[in-house]
Design a protein around this motif. Structure first.
Motif, PDB file in Angstrom:
ATOM      1  N   ALA A   1      39.019  34.730  37.641  1.00  0.00           N
ATOM      2  CA  ALA A   1      37.763  35.467  37.779  1.00  0.00           C
ATOM      3  C   ALA A   1      37.908  36.624  38.757  1.00  0.00           C
ATOM      4  O   ALA A   1      37.384  37.726  38.530  1.00  0.00           O
ATOM      5  CB  ALA A   1      36.657  34.513  38.233  1.00  0.00           C
TER       6      ALA A   1
ATOM      7  N   THR B   1      37.432  40.578  38.051  1.00  0.00           N
ATOM      8  CA  THR B   1      36.451  41.333  38.831  1.00  0.00           C
ATOM      9  C   THR B   1      37.069  42.605  39.382  1.00  0.00           C
ATOM     10  O   THR B   1      36.400  43.651  39.476  1.00  0.00           O
ATOM     11  CB  THR B   1      35.896  40.467  39.975  1.00  0.00           C
ATOM     12  OG1 THR B   1      35.389  39.242  39.440  1.00  0.00           O
ATOM     13  CG2 THR B   1      34.772  41.188  40.706  1.00  0.00           C
TER      14      THR B   1
ATOM     15  N   GLY C   1      34.334  33.554  33.621  1.00  0.00           N
ATOM     16  CA  GLY C   1      34.719  33.777  35.008  1.00  0.00           C
ATOM     17  C   GLY C   1      34.573  35.241  35.413  1.00  0.00           C
ATOM     18  O   GLY C   1      34.149  35.547  36.536  1.00  0.00           O
ATOM     19  N   ALA C   2      34.912  36.156  34.496  1.00  0.00           N
ATOM     20  CA  ALA C   2      34.762  37.587  34.784  1.00  0.00           C
ATOM     21  C   ALA C   2      33.296  37.945  35.001  1.00  0.00           C
ATOM     22  O   ALA C   2      32.962  38.721  35.904  1.00  0.00           O
ATOM     23  CB  ALA C   2      35.347  38.410  33.637  1.00  0.00           C
TER      24      ALA C   2
ATOM     25  N   GLY D   1      38.782  39.926  30.324  1.00  0.00           N
ATOM     26  CA  GLY D   1      38.953  38.533  30.711  1.00  0.00           C
ATOM     27  C   GLY D   1      39.295  37.653  29.536  1.00  0.00           C
ATOM     28  O   GLY D   1      40.153  36.762  29.645  1.00  0.00           O
TER      29      GLY D   1
ATOM     30  N   GLY E   1      32.234  36.466  38.375  1.00  0.00           N
ATOM     31  CA  GLY E   1      32.772  37.260  39.479  1.00  0.00           C
ATOM     32  C   GLY E   1      32.007  38.558  39.675  1.00  0.00           C
ATOM     33  O   GLY E   1      31.744  38.973  40.810  1.00  0.00           O
TER      34      GLY E   1
END
Length: 297
Positions: free
Chosen positions: A43, A47, A203-204, A75, A207
């Motif tokens: 993540a 980000t 996760g991206a 991602g 983040g």
């Protein structure tokens, strides 16, 4: 009373951040049956890509929403590539060796992000407008409201994916019983790759949502990953809504304990998550929303 409500609202806001990380952990666990210790660093890396796309000084200067969308797309392909290159050679290994591989990936991504991007702290704009809503004596930021709405929508979409779509059912089957899934025509390897891609994409997004509050740096997700694990354990590793509920519980307990228990303060906040994990594991080992696994002997 207003102080209590303010701490409760702050706990819910922090808990949704923890729940967003737990969502990614739950997704990859449901898709592959693996606990991914590199989830936070994946993540973080995505980000940094979002920051490069959206930062007007050292990046492309895209609108923040477009930058986040680009980071999410990156991602997905990044997670799928990691599964193919790093995880796939250990597909037939036991879970202990697979988890050790994710620990190695954790270290590699952390150092790689500092090498490719920067080790310094960077600022990322929020996709939500500034401002605060006041209800009585309680202040709620518009950023927190927007983040909660986005994460609730994401949890609902994940639930629909796993329960009502052929792709989601195939991913669940590939994780639970790969041999039977292959006999039914499911491409297990592809499902595992898609699971890693979706997990990295979530996760991206997580983040990018948390970055305006904690800034972008190689260490930005490490503490959040610990709270995310706590939220996933409390809610249940096989439940997407449980991840968010677990995150809120962890955040609320943390906020109330640090506010009303004098010796905890800010130094022992992680301990509250540990105590909550122990309590849930003793009472309900599968988590509040987890399912009991039954195996035939």
């Amino acid at each position: 009373m207003s102080v209590f409500l303010q701490r409760l609202i702050d706990g819910v806001g922090n808990g949704m951040l923890y729940g967003s990380v737990a969502l990614a952990l739950v997704l990859i666990y449901r898709a592959t049956g693996l606990v991914n210790f590199a989830q936070g660093e994946m993540a973080m890396f995505c980000t940094f890509v979002t920051w490069k796309l959206a930062d007007p000084g050292s990046g492309l200067g895209l609108p923040i929403v477009a930058g986040i969308a680009g980071g999410v797309v990156f991602g997905f392909f990044f997670g799928a590539a990691l599964e193919r290159v790093v995880v796939r050679p250990f597909e037939s290994a036991d879970h202990l060796r697979q988890m050790i591989v994710t620990l190695g990936l954790f270290l590699a991504l952390n150092s790689l992000a500092a090498y490719i991007f920067t080790a310094d702290t960077q600022r990322l704009a929020s996709p939500f407008p500034d401002g605060t809503l006041r209800i009585g004596g309680v202040a709620i930021s518009i950023r927190e409201i927007g983040m909660i709405v986005v994460l609730l929508l994401m949890a609902a979409l994940l639930r629909e994916l796993f329960n009502r779509t052929r792709l989601g059912l195939a991913m669940r089957g590939a994780a639970m019983n790969p041999e039977s899934s292959r006999l039914l025509g499911v491409d297990v390897s592809r499902m595992l790759m898609v699971g890693w891609g979706l997990s990295a994409a979530i996760g991206a997004l997580a983040g990018a949502l948390v970055a305006p509050a904690i800034f972008v740096s190689p260490a930005m997700m490490q503490t959040l990953l610990l709270y995310g694990f706590a939220a996933a354990v409390v809610g249940g590793f096989d439940s997407a809504p449980g991840a968010l509920v677990g995150g809120v519980l962890v955040g609320v307990v943390q906020a109330l304990a640090s506010g009303y228990v004098s010796f905890i303060g800010t130094q022992l906040q992680l301990t509250t998550a540990f105590v909550l994990i122990l309590a849930v594991l003793i009472v309900r080992p599968q988590g509040l929303f987890g399912r009991v696994s039954v195996e035939r002997v």
